[in-house]
Design a protein around this motif. Structure first.
Motif, PDB file in Angstrom:
ATOM      1  N   MET A  51       0.816  -1.202   0.000  1.00  0.00           N
ATOM      2  CA  MET A  51       0.000   0.000   0.000  1.00  0.00           C
ATOM      3  C   MET A  51       0.860   1.267   0.000  1.00  0.00           C
ATOM      4  O   MET A  51       0.538   2.259  -0.667  1.00  0.00           O
ATOM      5  CB  MET A  51      -0.934  -0.014   1.217  1.00  0.00           C
ATOM      6  CG  MET A  51      -1.946   1.112   1.240  1.00  0.00           C
ATOM      7  SD  MET A  51      -1.422   2.454   2.321  1.00  0.00           S
ATOM      8  CE  MET A  51      -1.483   1.634   3.905  1.00  0.00           C
ATOM      9  N   ILE A  52       1.986   1.215   0.710  1.00  0.00           N
ATOM     10  CA  ILE A  52       2.895   2.363   0.742  1.00  0.00           C
ATOM     11  C   ILE A  52       3.517   2.590  -0.633  1.00  0.00           C
ATOM     12  O   ILE A  52       3.610   3.727  -1.116  1.00  0.00           O
ATOM     13  CB  ILE A  52       3.987   2.151   1.806  1.00  0.00           C
ATOM     14  CG1 ILE A  52       3.352   2.069   3.194  1.00  0.00           C
ATOM     15  CG2 ILE A  52       5.018   3.280   1.762  1.00  0.00           C
ATOM     16  CD1 ILE A  52       4.333   1.735   4.285  1.00  0.00           C
ATOM     17  N   MET A  53       3.928   1.517  -1.290  1.00  0.00           N
ATOM     18  CA  MET A  53       4.541   1.642  -2.603  1.00  0.00           C
ATOM     19  C   MET A  53       3.547   2.181  -3.629  1.00  0.00           C
ATOM     20  O   MET A  53       3.908   2.969  -4.512  1.00  0.00           O
ATOM     21  CB  MET A  53       5.093   0.302  -3.067  1.00  0.00           C
ATOM     22  CG  MET A  53       6.271  -0.220  -2.258  1.00  0.00           C
ATOM     23  SD  MET A  53       7.690   0.903  -2.260  1.00  0.00           S
ATOM     24  CE  MET A  53       8.168   0.878  -3.978  1.00  0.00           C
ATOM     25  N   VAL A  54       2.285   1.783  -3.523  1.00  0.00           N
ATOM     26  CA  VAL A  54       1.273   2.247  -4.478  1.00  0.00           C
ATOM     27  C   VAL A  54       0.972   3.724  -4.278  1.00  0.00           C
ATOM     28  O   VAL A  54       0.847   4.486  -5.249  1.00  0.00           O
ATOM     29  CB  VAL A  54      -0.019   1.411  -4.335  1.00  0.00           C
ATOM     30  CG1 VAL A  54      -1.166   2.054  -5.117  1.00  0.00           C
ATOM     31  CG2 VAL A  54       0.214  -0.007  -4.828  1.00  0.00           C
ATOM     32  N   MET A  55       0.898   4.169  -3.024  1.00  0.00           N
ATOM     33  CA  MET A  55       0.426   5.520  -2.751  1.00  0.00           C
ATOM     34  C   MET A  55       1.545   6.565  -2.742  1.00  0.00           C
ATOM     35  O   MET A  55       1.354   7.688  -3.213  1.00  0.00           O
ATOM     36  CB  MET A  55      -0.325   5.553  -1.417  1.00  0.00           C
ATOM     37  CG  MET A  55      -1.609   4.730  -1.429  1.00  0.00           C
ATOM     38  SD  MET A  55      -2.628   4.970   0.032  1.00  0.00           S
ATOM     39  CE  MET A  55      -3.118   6.683  -0.158  1.00  0.00           C
ATOM     40  N   THR A  56       2.704   6.231  -2.167  1.00  0.00           N
ATOM     41  CA  THR A  56       3.769   7.237  -2.048  1.00  0.00           C
ATOM     42  C   THR A  56       5.130   6.745  -2.511  1.00  0.00           C
ATOM     43  O   THR A  56       6.024   7.565  -2.754  1.00  0.00           O
ATOM     44  CB  THR A  56       3.905   7.703  -0.589  1.00  0.00           C
ATOM     45  OG1 THR A  56       4.340   6.599   0.224  1.00  0.00           O
ATOM     46  CG2 THR A  56       2.589   8.246  -0.060  1.00  0.00           C
ATOM     47  N   GLY A  57       5.329   5.431  -2.610  1.00  0.00           N
ATOM     48  CA  GLY A  57       6.639   4.901  -2.963  1.00  0.00           C
ATOM     49  C   GLY A  57       7.711   5.177  -1.921  1.00  0.00           C
ATOM     50  O   GLY A  57       8.901   5.104  -2.210  1.00  0.00           O
ATOM     51  N   GLY A  58       7.285   5.509  -0.697  1.00  0.00           N
ATOM     52  CA  GLY A  58       8.243   5.838   0.357  1.00  0.00           C
ATOM     53  C   GLY A  58       8.508   7.320   0.487  1.00  0.00           C
ATOM     54  O   GLY A  58       9.136   7.761   1.446  1.00  0.00           O
TER      55      GLY A  58
END
Length: 296
Positions: free
Chosen positions: A233-240
């Motif tokens: 979910m983090i990679m999809v929304m912000t990529g870190g």
């Protein structure tokens, strides 16, 4: 009553295939990853054994690691906050809804949706008002235009926006677990308590809560360990991003392994994550073992 005794060899015949499969798919890869963490390797060319140098660098010279650990642990703590909420919702569904299966299924719907769909949905919700972001549009309509934010691009609040998405996505999962546990409590116990004058929330306090402790523990372990491994979910929304503001251990591990081509360094991060998950599981189990002993 005669108890059928199964020979040890028979048990081994049935258990051994599953054991070999588990060792091959779980245990051996973990050992290989731990060994890779001792190498200076890009994942393709020749490797060089460097011992604990990767771990030393992680703990002493990596500016992203410790903030990522803090966000990972905060992610885990936030995920456990929803467990009491899920239990409360499950109690209400069990008590006041005649046919609660529809509502339980509705709560569970976000769990079965693709993470990509959820990510894109919430990116639209979090968009700035100028791009039609629903959250900011609602705030403006309520006269709270000063509260509008660039939710996913401001480093100070982006990670908290992701916490909200995770809570929304998995609430139904824990509601289902808690509801199933409550449904398995014999109704005779509540009937006996009602005769003694205990019903409603009083019965929940002295009957429901003590008897769902094992189920509660399962939810806590799943939520905590799942949050430690938060990635997709983090990679999809912000990529870190932005500027590593939403990086957790797993995303940092991915970036180092596959973007920076430091596979040995990424494997060291993976080893730390495995140890963290194992340690958290042992601590949670020890805590609930004592709790179960007190309530039993």
């Amino acid at each position: 009553m005669n108890v059928l005794k199964v020979p040890g060899r028979t048990i081994a015949v049935f258990v051994l295939p599953c054991l070999l499969l588990y060792v091959s798919l779980v245990f051996i890869p973990i050992l290989v990853s731990m060994y890779s963490g001792l190498l200076d390797w890009n994942g393709i060319g020749e490797s060089k054994f460097v011992g604990l140098d990767n771990f030393v660098q992680i703990f002493t010279a990596d500016p992203v690691f410790w903030p990522a650990v803090r966000r990972t642990l905060m992610f885990a703590v936030f995920s456990m906050v929803e467990i009491p909420i899920a239990l409360f919702v499950a109690i209400l569904l069990n008590r006041y809804i005649r046919k609660p299966n529809f509502f339980v299924s509705s709560y569970f719907l976000p769990v079965i949706l693709s993470v990509v769909i959820i990510g894109q949905l919430w990116k639209t919700i979090y968009n700035p008002a100028s791009l039609g972001g629903m959250l900011n549009q609602i705030l403006i309509a309520m006269g709270l235009s000063d509260w509008t934010k660039s939710w996913l691009t401001e480093p100070s609040i982006a990670i908290y926006a992701l916490y909200i998405v995770a809570l929304w996505q998995y609430l139904g999962y824990h509601v289902l677990i808690q509801f199933t546990g409550i449904q398995n409590i014999p109704s005779e116990i509540y009937e006996a308590a009602k005769i003694d004058g205990a019903e409603g929330f009083t019965a929940d306090r002295y009957i429901t809560l003590p008897m769902v402790v094992p189920i509660f523990k399962i939810s806590i372990v799943l939520a905590f360990i799942g949050s430690l491994q938060a990635f997709d979910m983090i990679m999809v929304m912000t990529g870190g991003g932005p500027a590593h503001a939403t990086d957790v251990i797993s995303t940092h591990m991915y970036n180092m392994s596959f973007l920076s081509m430091k596979y040995g360094y990424g494997s060291a991060l993976a080893t730390i994550l495995v140890i963290l998950c194992l340690g958290a599981t042992l601590i949670i189990n020890a805590f609930f073992r004592r709790l179960e002993a007190k309530v039993s």
